[in-house]
Scaffold this active site. Structure first.
Site, short mmCIF file in Angstrom:
data_model
loop_
_atom_site.label_atom_id
_atom_site.label_comp_id
_atom_site.label_asym_id
_atom_site.label_seq_id
_atom_site.Cartn_x
_atom_site.Cartn_y
_atom_site.Cartn_z
N LYS A 51 61.30 37.90 75.71
CA LYS A 51 60.48 38.37 74.59
C LYS A 51 58.99 38.18 74.84
O LYS A 51 58.20 39.06 74.54
CB LYS A 51 60.90 37.71 73.27
CG LYS A 51 60.81 36.22 73.27
CD LYS A 51 61.23 35.66 71.92
CE LYS A 51 61.28 34.16 72.03
NZ LYS A 51 61.19 33.48 70.77
N GLU A 238 56.79 34.23 68.03
CA GLU A 238 57.54 33.20 67.27
C GLU A 238 57.37 33.40 65.76
O GLU A 238 57.08 32.46 65.02
CB GLU A 238 57.07 31.79 67.66
CG GLU A 238 57.00 31.52 69.14
CD GLU A 238 58.34 31.17 69.77
OE1 GLU A 238 59.39 31.41 69.11
OE2 GLU A 238 58.35 30.68 70.90
#
Length: 773
Positions: A51, A238
């Site tokens: 990611k 995040e």
DNA sequence: GTTGGCGTATTTTTT
DNA sequence: ATACGCCAAC
């Protein structure tokens, strides 16, 4: 930069090539995420799915295709380290043209913004940033002023409550209405005073760094609009760990262009205790109804078995976004479960396994991470590794900038740039002692309060305070002169020279040289190291000053300083391990009450957070994963017997093997909510381990070091110490043991440390004596 | 009034 | 081991 001055055709040709290069090496989903550059995007990504890589490539792609110029991009990350790495990688992908791009944590980015714009809401650019410790001091002062018993209502606890209110954007007035129970009521009582004190000190706590920008944007729409126009592309990593304030900020910034791209994994949300709201990621699609959602479900990091184990952990949780992880990695070894007698034994088993894998399988020490729930657990692990000379580093715990001697120097420096900083005044006004005791300080504060002045303003008018003796006034006057004299030199001297001169004249250096202990020597060295750090900082940053240094340093964590020097095993909490990966991972202390922590077992949501933490830990492992637990452990000053964690009863036992190669036998119902069983582990299954241990070794995949013929170290360190042996003490240095008395916790050694220090009686339980020679 | 010594409680995770 | 509050000596 200049490159973008090319003609349209020339540019598109160059861009096309560069862009293609950036897309190569990504899988189809990642590629789609990178190419979707218009409108809101949410990337739901499992662990090890690349990611951060996707985010990095997306930013590089924006630049390479000319869709955005670097200064139109902002990326908010969770740690400074993540930001630094991302910036480096973007630079590597697109060349040098990334100047003006903002990449950093929410906190550091908005601190930077406040430096520029804070004057609009009444803060000078030299504002101090208060860490938890400083904030605690302010709370304590408020409690004292109101005669509230600080024994019963701990400043720490009260501050935590205020902080959590601020996290949820609940102001003093609102909080007063909703406060329930004694502690919350006391928190509500001091909350307004706390805010006022910070304001008066020209200081911000961690929460303010997010709240003040919101205030700024709300009161000055033109400022918001300026930044909305500037940052056409907003990225947030995040996202599952953003709190209310961060959420509001991101919505505001994305308000104009709507080019917001968030990346996250709801299964890895582990900061709810800090106000992180998993709802932010869960509701992204309803917040932005035209959002593109991309799932990254392929795992590139872990073996199939590790992934299967991780899957079986998280599947126990009820609330989560639909996601199914898969990998094409090989099956890999079984996940190993190791039981130990005590925390010492556990540490030793881990240490032996590490050395064994290092020697036999050729793993570098860098390849290992030992993860635990609480920082206190590092002690026994460190002892075991040190004893066998295995190099290690501990992340977290006490970092360089948290040391007392460093904080003292920083407090002096903060006073130079921001004399109103009351927390810093209180910290150093009588350190080293200069005759300004509690009573004098109390009177200064009272005077300030009565006259509506800041503490420093009261000090400036100390001659007007008639409750003070002339002697006290003189003492305060000398302190005032010390600060004022050096503050006036801020422009002329280099920051490091000024710092050096200040601490010399403040008497800090003499204080550290007064007693020739090893401890003081170390502190003195640390202070000198800080001075070098300032010099280095000034050399590296263009518009560096003491003020910017202090603000930057306040937001550093020791993960950020930790440069990868040499081969070392890494020890850290599970929280600190987020975003990292290691070939071999140990998760230690899988015991009820420790992991999950006892208080978390009451509340379903907290238990689920602990479980996500376990999930995060397990998915850090690339090749091998070890789970360990001890049957007894020293906690709160006494040895307690421990039951193994309920998590071990939940996991998929088919991918787990015990040390002797057996399948894991579980008691699936042991912690079912309605079973009501309080049986101890021993009662329940008395022969479980004995049976296992007596069985002959079968085909064991993990080779154990007990078979390698290495010296066995018994489970007691103190037995090594006896009359006649040479030992080392952290304060007194090397000495010789003269005699011993007492047993167990009371065992005491009389040690002779040379003529200067002489003989000392030391309790082995506390004094960490290390045998030398 | 200030300083230093002694006894007591202390451990969840962090920007 | 460390931090903090309380008490006795300067």
């Amino acid at each position: 930069m200049r490159q973008f001055k090319l003609t349209r055709d020339e540019r598109s040709l160059a861009d096309e090539e560069a862009a293609q290069e950036i897309l190569d090496g990504l899988n189809p989903q990642q590629r789609e995420a990178v190419k979707t550059t218009d409108g809101p995007v949410m990337i739901i990504a499992g662990p090890g799915s690349g990611k951060t890589r996707t985010l990095t490539h997306r930013i590089a792609y924006l630049i390479a295709t000319g869709t955005a110029q670097p200064h139109e991009i902002i990326a908010l990350t969770f740690t400074n380290k993540a930001a630094r790495e991302m910036k480096e990688r973007v630079q590597a992908l697109v060349g040098e043209e990334t100047r003006g791009m903002w990449m950093g944590t929410f906190h550091s980015s908005f601190a930077r913004l406040l430096r520029r714009e804070g004057d609009k809401i009444g803060y000078s650019k030299d504002f101090s940033i208060y860490d938890t410790d400083d904030s605690k001091r302010i709370v304590r002062a408020q409690l004292n002023r109101r005669n509230i018993d600080t024994q019963r209502f701990k400043p720490r606890t009260i501050h935590r409550m205020i902080s959590s209110a601020k996290n949820q954007m609940i102001g003093p007035a609102e909080y007063e209405d909703m406060a329930r129970g004694d502690t919350q009521e006391k928190a509500a009582e001091v909350y307004p005073g706390y805010e006022k004190a910070l304001e008066q000190a020209n200081a911000m706590d961690f929460d303010d760094l997010l709240l003040k920008p919101i205030e700024l944007f709300e009161n000055h729409p033109d400022v918001l609009e300026k930044y909305q126009q500037r940052w056409r592309y907003l990225h947030i990593d995040e996202y599952q760990d953003t709190n209310r304030a961060q959420y509001v900020l991101s919505r505001k910034l994305a308000g104009g262009h709507r080019n917001i791209c968030v990346v996250g994994d709801d299964a890895q949300s582990i900061y709810a205790f800090r106000g992180a709201d998993i709802g932010n990621i869960l509701s992204f699609q309803s917040d932005y109804d035209d959002a593109t959602v991309i799932r990254l479900e392929r795992n590139y990091r872990s073996t199939e078995r590790i992934l299967q184990l991780a899957d079986s952990i998280i599947e126990q949780n009820e609330e989560q976004l639909e996601k199914s992880l898969w990998t094409e990695n090989e099956e890999g070894d079984y996940v190993a479960l190791m039981e130990a007698l005590s925390e010492k034994d556990e540490a030793q088993k881990i240490e032996r396994t590490i050395r064994d894998l290092h020697l036999r399988e050729g793993y570098s020490y860098n390849d290992f991470a030992v993860l635990y729930r609480t920082n206190a657990q590092s002690r026994s692990l460190e002892d075991a590794l040190r004893r066998e000379n295995v190099p290690y580093r501990v992340i977290g715990g006490m970092s360089f900038y948290e040391r007392k001697e460093i904080k003292d120097v920083l407090a002096y420096l903060r006073l130079l740039v921001n004399p109103n900083d009351a927390a810093s005044i209180r910290r150093v006004i009588n350190y080293p002692t200069r005759g300004i005791g509690d009573k004098t300080q109390e009177r200064l504060i009272r005077f300030a309060q009565e006259e509506g002045l800041s503490l420093w303003q009261a000090i400036e008018r100390v001659e007007d305070i008639d409750t003070l003796s002339t002697r006290a006034q003189n003492a305060v006057g000398k302190f005032r002169f010390l600060i004022a004299k050096h503050a006036s030199k801020l422009g002329e001297m280099s920051p490091d020279d000024l710092a050096q001169e200040l601490i010399q004249e403040a008497g800090l250096l003499d204080e550290l040289r007064k007693e020739h202990t090893q401890e003081n020597l170390r502190r003195w060295e640390n202070v000198q190291e800080l001075i070098s750090a300032i010099a280095e900082y000034v050399g590296e940053n263009e518009d560096a000053s003491i003020s910017t240094f202090l603000q930057d340093v306040a937001l550093l964590t020791d993960q950020d300083n930790e440069f990868d020097d040499g081969e070392r095993v890494t020890l850290m909490t599970l929280h600190a391990a987020k975003g990292l990966e290691f070939p071999v991972v140990f998760i230690a202390g899988l015991e009820e009450g420790l992991f999950p922590l006892s208080h978390a077992t009451e509340e379903q949501s907290e238990l689920e957070e602990e479980r996500r933490l376990f999930y995060v830990g397990a998915t850090r492992a690339e090749e091998r994963l070890y789970l360990t637990h001890a049957r007894s452990r020293y906690r709160y000053g006494e040895r307690q017997s421990c039951t193994r964690s309920r998590f071990l009863e939940e996991i998929d036992s088919s991918v787990v093997r015990t040390e002797v190669g057996d399948e894991l036998r579980q008691k699936k119902d042991r912690f079912k909510a309605d079973s009501g069983s309080t049986q101890s582990y021993d009662d329940m299954d008395p022969h479980y381990y004995r049976e296992n241990l007596s069985e002959k070794k079968k085909t064991v995949r993990q080779k154990k070091s007990s078979s390698s013929g290495r010296r066995v170290v018994y489970d007691e360190g103190q037995g090594e110490i006896a009359p006649g042996v040479r030992v080392e003490h952290s304060k007194f240095g090397e000495g010789k043991v003269l005699s011993m008395e007492g047993e167990g916790d009371k065992a005491t050694a009389v040690v002779f440390f040379g003529n200067e220090i002489g003989q000392k009686k030391l309790k082995l339980k506390y004094a960490q004596l290390r045998r030398v020679g």
